[in-house]
Design a protein around this motif. Sequence first.
Motif, PDB file in Angstrom:
ATOM      1  N   VAL A 208     -13.380   9.930  -5.426  1.00  0.00           N
ATOM      2  CA  VAL A 208     -13.167   8.882  -4.418  1.00  0.00           C
ATOM      3  C   VAL A 208     -13.343   7.534  -5.114  1.00  0.00           C
ATOM      4  O   VAL A 208     -14.360   7.300  -5.768  1.00  0.00           O
ATOM      5  CB  VAL A 208     -14.175   9.023  -3.258  1.00  0.00           C
ATOM      6  N   ALA A 256     -13.683  14.568  -4.998  1.00  0.00           N
ATOM      7  CA  ALA A 256     -12.527  14.606  -4.100  1.00  0.00           C
ATOM      8  C   ALA A 256     -12.556  15.789  -3.136  1.00  0.00           C
ATOM      9  O   ALA A 256     -11.874  15.764  -2.108  1.00  0.00           O
ATOM     10  CB  ALA A 256     -11.231  14.642  -4.911  1.00  0.00           C
ATOM     11  N   PRO A 259     -14.519  14.204   0.217  1.00  0.00           N
ATOM     12  CA  PRO A 259     -14.285  12.756   0.311  1.00  0.00           C
ATOM     13  C   PRO A 259     -15.041  12.093   1.442  1.00  0.00           C
ATOM     14  O   PRO A 259     -15.277  10.883   1.411  1.00  0.00           O
ATOM     15  CB  PRO A 259     -12.772  12.662   0.517  1.00  0.00           C
ATOM     16  N   SER A 264     -13.823   5.340   0.427  1.00  0.00           N
ATOM     17  CA  SER A 264     -12.687   4.993  -0.412  1.00  0.00           C
ATOM     18  C   SER A 264     -12.422   3.489  -0.415  1.00  0.00           C
ATOM     19  O   SER A 264     -12.092   2.900   0.622  1.00  0.00           O
ATOM     20  CB  SER A 264     -11.427   5.725   0.066  1.00  0.00           C
ATOM     21  N   THR A 294      -9.786  11.248   5.889  1.00  0.00           N
ATOM     22  CA  THR A 294      -9.868  12.125   4.722  1.00  0.00           C
ATOM     23  C   THR A 294      -9.328  13.523   5.021  1.00  0.00           C
ATOM     24  O   THR A 294      -9.492  14.445   4.225  1.00  0.00           O
ATOM     25  CB  THR A 294     -11.326  12.255   4.241  1.00  0.00           C
ATOM     26  N   THR A 311      -8.871  18.695   2.952  1.00  0.00           N
ATOM     27  CA  THR A 311      -9.341  17.349   2.627  1.00  0.00           C
ATOM     28  C   THR A 311      -8.301  16.646   1.765  1.00  0.00           C
ATOM     29  O   THR A 311      -7.545  17.290   1.029  1.00  0.00           O
ATOM     30  CB  THR A 311     -10.681  17.375   1.876  1.00  0.00           C
ATOM     31  N   ASN A 313      -7.688  13.021  -0.732  1.00  0.00           N
ATOM     32  CA  ASN A 313      -8.251  11.849  -1.411  1.00  0.00           C
ATOM     33  C   ASN A 313      -7.153  11.151  -2.209  1.00  0.00           C
ATOM     34  O   ASN A 313      -6.338  11.803  -2.858  1.00  0.00           O
ATOM     35  CB  ASN A 313      -9.364  12.271  -2.380  1.00  0.00           C
TER      36      ASN A 313
END
Length: 453
Positions: A208, A256, A259, A264, A294, A311, A313
């Motif tokens: 991230v 990642a 996340p 971020s 995310t 997820t 990222n």
Amino acid sequence: MDLKQRIEQELPEIIENMKTLISYPSVLDEPQEGAPFGQANKDCLEAALRIMDSYGFTTKNLDGYAGYAEVGKGEKLIGMVGHLDVVPVSDGWTSDPFTLQVTEDKLIGRGATDDKGPMCCAMAALKIVDEMIDDYPARIRLVFGCNEESGSACLAHYVKEEGSFDYGFTPDGDFPGINGEKGFLLADAYIKTTNILNIQAGSAHNVVPGLTTIEVPNNSFNIESFKQTLDNQNTKYEIIEGNTTTIKVFGTMAHASTPDLGNSSILQAFNALYHANFQDEAVNFFHEKFLLETNGAHLNLDLSDDFGPLTLNIGVMDQKDDTIHFVIDIRFPVTMHVKDIEESLISNIESFDQAKCVVAEAEEPLFYEPDCELVQSLYQSYVEVTNDTEHKPMVIGGGTYAKAIKNTIAFGAEFPNDPDIHMHGDDEFMPLENVAKQTEIYVRALLNLLKLV
């Protein structure tokens, strides 16, 4: 001397070996002769093999891609495989990341938990097992890779040259064992910008991003609205005005695969610019497709199964002329397939004018039944040391070496109740109390796996 006493006796040497291996800044670098992943990775591998040579093991260097130490005899092979390469560091460390700091309760340094520290515990475990066994029913091999963080070409080379294990584990995950790993998809995406002069963000796709730097024309957005948006998100920033305006947004780095544990800087920057009325197609694109999410919800990727959710990222971003390039890292559920994720990602990104998406790499999920003999043998090793039967083998979003070599799962080194050890972040550490525990677990794991051959 019982096993716990023998391990306590070994602790100073384990820590000294950690100091040695962590001293090498083994981040992916330009290839050189005999050093496909850079000189520091080669030097670190050679240092690890020298240590194993000093213990009396047979060692082999596989062209700088990987190396191993071996003991025992027979056709069957028990394997431990981990990595010596590390992710890049930022300037947020409070100490030199490549000098191990030993405090009352922590071992701090890049690679302390991912994965140099656990490999030092595995080195000690193999040394101790060799002292305990007179007649081996199989060979045991400890494999050192040098490219896990950037594609695992090291292990592909190893498997091509040496094959797989009959039973094995990688000390590069979580206790009490990882019987499943989500699928993985890496994509390069592109979007035209109409008003951003330059943007740079992130250090690796599987991290991230902790810093995003954007250059825009002066007076092109509402500064007060920009500040208020980031203040409301508890996100730090800097605004530097000159011939142009430079914005720096500071996020929180995390792996990642999780996340949601980070913040971020890329998503925060674009969200703040949108709410500050900055007129730009790329900003509109990120507001429509990503927001601060995310889970890929606005790309129709909000998917999950009994073992966990998808997820997403965005790890790195850069710009050439009027085109912004960014890298998308997706971990998807073990019951789903690459094709389904790829089609939804591309179609939803390219539904926005001036956007393009190309899949660069993809892996199907990995899954072992929790009651299979490999998983259960390792799990019992964990229970023998910790007496913890509450926690069970799990499915994770992170990808490990287990996907690249047969009959292997990730096993350790993080414990269920560990604090955040700053995986891939600043001031990464291993709790000091974990060193003896995980070394004992690895000793017992090797002994249990030998019973299966």
